[in-house]
Design a protein around this motif. Structure first.
Motif, PDB file in Angstrom:
ATOM      1  N   UNK A 125       0.812  -1.258   0.058  1.00  0.00           N
ATOM      2  CA  UNK A 125       0.150  -0.035  -0.045  1.00  0.00           C
ATOM      3  C   UNK A 125       0.761   1.112   0.043  1.00  0.00           C
ATOM      4  N   UNK A 126       1.914   1.233  -0.774  1.00  0.00           N
ATOM      5  CA  UNK A 126       2.739   2.300  -0.878  1.00  0.00           C
ATOM      6  C   UNK A 126       3.024   2.538  -2.219  1.00  0.00           C
ATOM      7  N   UNK A 127       3.018   3.829  -2.746  1.00  0.00           N
ATOM      8  CA  UNK A 127       3.430   4.183  -4.148  1.00  0.00           C
ATOM      9  C   UNK A 127       4.677   4.249  -4.547  1.00  0.00           C
ATOM     10  N   UNK A 128       5.253   4.116  -5.556  1.00  0.00           N
ATOM     11  CA  UNK A 128       6.543   4.372  -6.052  1.00  0.00           C
ATOM     12  C   UNK A 128       6.780   5.701  -7.075  1.00  0.00           C
ATOM     13  N   UNK A 129       5.607   6.514  -7.210  1.00  0.00           N
ATOM     14  CA  UNK A 129       5.915   7.455  -8.367  1.00  0.00           C
ATOM     15  C   UNK A 129       5.765   8.770  -7.443  1.00  0.00           C
ATOM     16  N   UNK A 130       6.448   9.863  -8.024  1.00  0.00           N
ATOM     17  CA  UNK A 130       6.253  11.083  -7.217  1.00  0.00           C
ATOM     18  C   UNK A 130       4.860  11.771  -7.549  1.00  0.00           C
ATOM     19  N   UNK A 165       7.209  -2.458 -10.214  1.00  0.00           N
ATOM     20  CA  UNK A 165       7.313  -2.576  -8.589  1.00  0.00           C
ATOM     21  C   UNK A 165       8.483  -1.927  -7.996  1.00  0.00           C
ATOM     22  N   UNK A 166       9.483  -1.830  -8.592  1.00  0.00           N
ATOM     23  CA  UNK A 166      10.705  -1.324  -8.029  1.00  0.00           C
ATOM     24  C   UNK A 166      10.812   0.141  -8.051  1.00  0.00           C
ATOM     25  N   UNK A 167      10.486   0.483  -9.129  1.00  0.00           N
ATOM     26  CA  UNK A 167      10.200   2.268  -9.414  1.00  0.00           C
ATOM     27  C   UNK A 167       9.544   2.631 -10.580  1.00  0.00           C
ATOM     28  N   UNK A 168       8.905   3.743 -10.567  1.00  0.00           N
ATOM     29  CA  UNK A 168       8.413   4.414 -11.632  1.00  0.00           C
ATOM     30  C   UNK A 168       8.895   5.792 -11.822  1.00  0.00           C
ATOM     31  N   UNK A 169      10.144   5.925 -11.241  1.00  0.00           N
ATOM     32  CA  UNK A 169      10.813   7.340 -11.367  1.00  0.00           C
ATOM     33  C   UNK A 169      12.208   7.223 -12.101  1.00  0.00           C
ATOM     34  N   UNK A 170      12.356   8.119 -13.017  1.00  0.00           N
ATOM     35  CA  UNK A 170      13.507   7.764 -13.892  1.00  0.00           C
ATOM     36  C   UNK A 170      14.761   8.248 -12.788  1.00  0.00           C
ATOM     37  N   UNK A 211      10.726   4.994 -18.490  1.00  0.00           N
ATOM     38  CA  UNK A 211       9.853   6.030 -18.955  1.00  0.00           C
ATOM     39  C   UNK A 211       8.683   5.876 -19.170  1.00  0.00           C
ATOM     40  N   UNK A 212       8.497   4.472 -19.844  1.00  0.00           N
ATOM     41  CA  UNK A 212       6.965   4.059 -19.961  1.00  0.00           C
ATOM     42  C   UNK A 212       6.192   3.895 -18.981  1.00  0.00           C
ATOM     43  N   UNK A 213       6.775   3.491 -17.745  1.00  0.00           N
ATOM     44  CA  UNK A 213       6.178   3.365 -16.454  1.00  0.00           C
ATOM     45  C   UNK A 213       5.777   4.585 -15.854  1.00  0.00           C
ATOM     46  N   UNK A 214       6.598   5.526 -16.117  1.00  0.00           N
ATOM     47  CA  UNK A 214       6.601   6.853 -15.216  1.00  0.00           C
ATOM     48  C   UNK A 214       5.312   7.421 -16.084  1.00  0.00           C
ATOM     49  N   UNK A 215       5.400   7.419 -17.496  1.00  0.00           N
ATOM     50  CA  UNK A 215       4.325   7.898 -18.345  1.00  0.00           C
ATOM     51  C   UNK A 215       2.711   7.318 -17.926  1.00  0.00           C
ATOM     52  N   UNK A 216       2.742   6.047 -17.625  1.00  0.00           N
ATOM     53  CA  UNK A 216       1.631   5.368 -17.059  1.00  0.00           C
ATOM     54  C   UNK A 216       1.473   5.652 -15.711  1.00  0.00           C
ATOM     55  N   UNK A 217       2.303   6.022 -14.745  1.00  0.00           N
ATOM     56  CA  UNK A 217       1.732   6.625 -13.538  1.00  0.00           C
ATOM     57  C   UNK A 217       1.211   7.950 -13.529  1.00  0.00           C
ATOM     58  N   UNK A 218       1.889   8.684 -14.427  1.00  0.00           N
ATOM     59  CA  UNK A 218       1.235  10.137 -14.544  1.00  0.00           C
ATOM     60  C   UNK A 218      -0.352  10.031 -15.272  1.00  0.00           C
ATOM     61  N   UNK A 219      -0.491   9.166 -16.086  1.00  0.00           N
ATOM     62  CA  UNK A 219      -1.834   8.987 -16.932  1.00  0.00           C
ATOM     63  C   UNK A 219      -2.763   8.682 -16.011  1.00  0.00           C
ATOM     64  N   UNK A 220      -2.616   7.542 -14.938  1.00  0.00           N
ATOM     65  CA  UNK A 220      -3.548   7.017 -14.092  1.00  0.00           C
ATOM     66  C   UNK A 220      -3.639   7.776 -12.927  1.00  0.00           C
TER      67      UNK A 220
END
Length: 221
Positions: A125-130, A165-170, A211-220
């Motif tokens: 229950x912890x996010x990995x994106x800023x 699962x490890x990171x969504x941040x560049x 970069x794809x994971x970061x974009x997906x995080x920003x989209x949702x």
């Protein structure tokens, strides 16, 4: 010819026939003479050779009392310890089912690769994106502790379900690349593949995925 002469002739014929049946053929007699000659020569050679100079048969390998035991079956060779990292951004049910499912699949991958799992690090229950607004409020304590153990040399392999699962941040990916350069640690995932961070091509692929994971995080978000 009288009766006496006939009997004498008959006896002479029997005598000649008996002599022919007892005398062996010439070829057979010659072979017998040859064998006798060879045996005589062998006997003379053995008599002329001192007993100490005669070759002796070499002893064969000693027979063991019991057959060697078969090697124990261990499933697969164990190379070194690996850390498993599991994370779920939102555990709406609060039952940690998602991270448990990740752990099961990561353990199967670790077993297939021949890694011994040293510890499982879980951030539930912890996010990995800023972009979630939860990085400063709830940092990932298990993630940070895992990286500290990697730096200390306890682990040199990280197994996760996916790169996201490890990171969504560049920025965090660049930190992982630097961690690899410092320690040689590698990352293995169930569904995202294994990026070789020791090569320029491997780092390029990892950056594309991040970069794809970061974009997906920003989209949702």
């Amino acid at each position: 010819m009288g009766l006496f002469d006939a009997r004498a002739s008959f006896r002479q014929a029997e005598h000649r026939s008996a002599r022919k049946s007892t005398v062996p053929p010439r070829s057979l007699q010659s072979r017998r003479n040859g064998v006798k000659t060879d045996v005589s020569r062998l006997f003379e050679a053995c008599s002329a050779t001192p007993h100490s100079a005669r070759p002796r048969p070499q002893p064969g390998p000693a027979l063991s009392a019991s057959p060697p035991s078969a090697p124990a079956e261990t499933g697969c060779d164990v190379f070194d310890d690996a850390a498993i990292y599991c994370r779920i951004s939102k555990d709406e049910e609060g039952d940690a089912h998602g991270v448990a499912n990740q752990e099961e699949k990561c353990r199967k991958l670790a077993y297939t690769l021949g890694f011994e799992v040293g510890e499982v690090f879980t951030d539930n229950d912890i996010g990995a994106s800023d972009k979630t607004g939860r990085i400063e409020d709830a940092p990932r304590p298990s993630y940070d502790r895992m990286l500290a153990d990697v730096r200390s040399g306890r682990f040199n392999r990280i197994v996760a379900y996916s790169n996201s699962r490890i990171t969504r941040r560049m920025l965090q990916l660049e930190e992982l690349i630097q961690l690899h350069e410092e320690t040689g640690a590698q990352i293995f995932t169930v569904v995202s593949g294994n990026d070789d961070l020791s090569t320029a091509d491997g780092q390029r692929v990892a950056r594309i995925k991040a970069s794809v994971d970061a974009a997906e995080s920003a989209r949702i978000s």
